[in-house]
Design an enzyme around this catalytic site. Structure first.
Site, PDB file in Angstrom:
ATOM      1  N   ASP A 134       0.842  -1.196   0.000  1.00  0.00           N
ATOM      2  CA  ASP A 134       0.000   0.000   0.000  1.00  0.00           C
ATOM      3  C   ASP A 134       0.880   1.250   0.000  1.00  0.00           C
ATOM      4  OD1 ASP A 134      -2.168   1.643   0.157  1.00  0.00           O
ATOM      5  OD2 ASP A 134      -2.780   1.041   2.169  1.00  0.00           O
TER       6      ASP A 134
ATOM      7  N   ASP B  25      -3.526   2.478  -5.767  1.00  0.00           N
ATOM      8  CA  ASP B  25      -2.331   2.551  -4.921  1.00  0.00           C
ATOM      9  C   ASP B  25      -2.144   1.365  -3.981  1.00  0.00           C
ATOM     10  OD1 ASP B  25      -4.478   3.117  -3.297  1.00  0.00           O
ATOM     11  OD2 ASP B  25      -3.568   4.833  -2.299  1.00  0.00           O
ATOM     12  N   GLU B  26      -2.837   0.256  -4.207  1.00  0.00           N
ATOM     13  CA  GLU B  26      -2.651  -0.892  -3.326  1.00  0.00           C
ATOM     14  C   GLU B  26      -2.968  -2.190  -4.051  1.00  0.00           C
ATOM     15  OE1 GLU B  26      -5.396  -1.490  -0.058  1.00  0.00           O
ATOM     16  OE2 GLU B  26      -6.842  -0.123  -0.978  1.00  0.00           O
TER      17      GLU B  26
END
Length: 400
Positions: free
Chosen positions: A9, A99-100
């Site tokens: 993350d 983003d993860e």
């Protein structure tokens, strides 16, 4: 048994990209987005600034914050670079958002080391190759890996040993909000019932939890509190929706302004839909009001469509239906999502397939692909600055 699932993350993603690209912002409190906070650096979060907070309130909490306009192209490029590192690390990568992601590293120990060693290497590569901080959680299950990465923030690595005693020792003392899927309203119901820690939720009678939260949510959250999570990391999952949204700030918008924003969102989503070779049947309007409550409205067509005009027509109908709510409660965000997606293979699509409107969509897409998004604009938006479209954010903003 060893932990083999990694949750990776990026830290304060949008704000971190801004700090990476502008050395003057490093170490300073940064807010991305003016009317509504889309992201805040950890320096700004120290003052209580959070995502989805009104810009005025954020500036009251942190008067020295530097407010920057979002740069979607920069965030998209950074995300692609990070995911390239993920896929070079493991063949099994499941993206959760821009983003993860989850990575499954089973069977890789003989060539790449333990999951903890792979996670450490992943963090180094993302920092060295992309210039961003990555937090990693490693555990036996997806849920526990995600909780571990949240606990390791910012810029950390946390491994939960894969034995029941160690898993309970880590998970059960945490606040019940740590369970994946427990938002503010669910947490409030649990608190009223005297359940404040994950261990208390795990020990509760399942029937009691079902009575509090409903059958589906109650059983799922009770299982996660006991770390019963058999979901595998899945790669190549079919996309279920395409969405975009625009933060409006606190200023009341006229009907003409809202329509202009809707036009721009429909144009963008129509182009993305066609670029992905897909068509949709359902259009969903997402609204957020001055008091931070939300509402959605959806409508569907009988046959799948890829036409911007159809998407816009349906969106306008939904906004007209919601107009009394907007007038009474104000509006700080408007978004569109296209769902019920299918491959655009030319079968059973909305007619006419070869008409001038379909040809116009394709021609405009080609011009924008070659000369940029702003090369062709509808007349209603020629003299308007409606700001960049943002990726659709979760209903409960993730303050990672």
């Amino acid at each position: 048994m060893l932990p083999t699932i990694i949750h990776a993350d990026l830290d304060a993603f949008f704000a971190s990209v801004e700090q990476r690209d502008d050395p003057a912002l490093r170490g300073r409190p940064v807010i991305v987005g003016g009317g509504v906070v889309l992201a805040a650096s950890y320096e700004a979060r120290a003052f209580g600034v959070r995502g989805a907070m009104g810009g005025r309130r954020a500036r009251e909490l942190c008067p020295d914050a530097i407010v920057v306009r979002p740069r979607i192209d920069a965030y998209s490029a950074a995300s692609k670079a990070v995911f390239a590192v993920f896929r070079d690390t493991s063949p099994v990568v499941e993206g959760l958002s821009i983003d993860e992601a989850f990575l499954d590293v089973r069977g890789m120990a003989h060539m790449a080391g333990t999951a903890a060693e792979i996670g450490a290497c992943l963090r180094r590569r993302v920092r060295d190759e992309v210039g961003l901080a990555l937090t990693v959680g490693v555990a036996r299950t997806k849920h526990l890996a995600k909780v571990a990465s949240a606990a390791a923030k910012p810029d950390g690595l946390l491994v939960v040993p894969a034995d029941p005693a160690s898993e309970r020792a880590f998970l059960h003392p945490l606040a019940v909000e740590a369970v994946w899927g427990v938002g503010p309203k669910t947490a409030e119901r649990l608190h009223r019932a005297g359940i404040h820690r994950v261990g208390e939720l795990a020990a509760a009678d399942p029937d009691h939890v079902v009575a509090l939260l409903g059958r589906a949510a109650g059983l799922r959250l009770h299982a996660l509190a006991n770390n019963r999570d058999t979901r595998p990391v899945r790669t190549g999952r079919r996309r279920r929706s395409i969405g975009s949204q625009s933060a409006l700030g606190r200023r009341r918008r006229t009907e003409a302004e809202l329509d202009a924003i809707l036009v721009a969102l429909a144009d963008r989503l129509g182009r993305r839909l066609r670029a992905a070779g897909m068509a949709c049947r359902t259009v969903t309007l997402r609204l957020r009001f001055d008091d931070y409550t939300r509402a959605t409205r959806s409508t569907s067509v009988d046959r799948s469509t890829r036409a911007t005009d159809t998407i816009l027509r349906l969106a306008r109908e939904l906004l007209a239906e919601a107009r009394p709510l907007v007038a009474a409660r104000g509006l700080t965000l408007i978004g569109l999502a296209l769902t019920n997606l299918r491959d655009d293979d030319g079968a059973q699509l909305e007619l006419p397939l070869g008409g001038s409107r379909a040809g116009l969509d394709d021609a405009l897409d080609a011009v924008r692909d070659r000369f940029g998004n702003a090369s062709v604009r509808r007349a209603v938006n020629v003299h308007r600055d409606i700001g960049p479209a943002m990726p659709v954010l979760p209903d409960r903003p993730d303050e990672r």
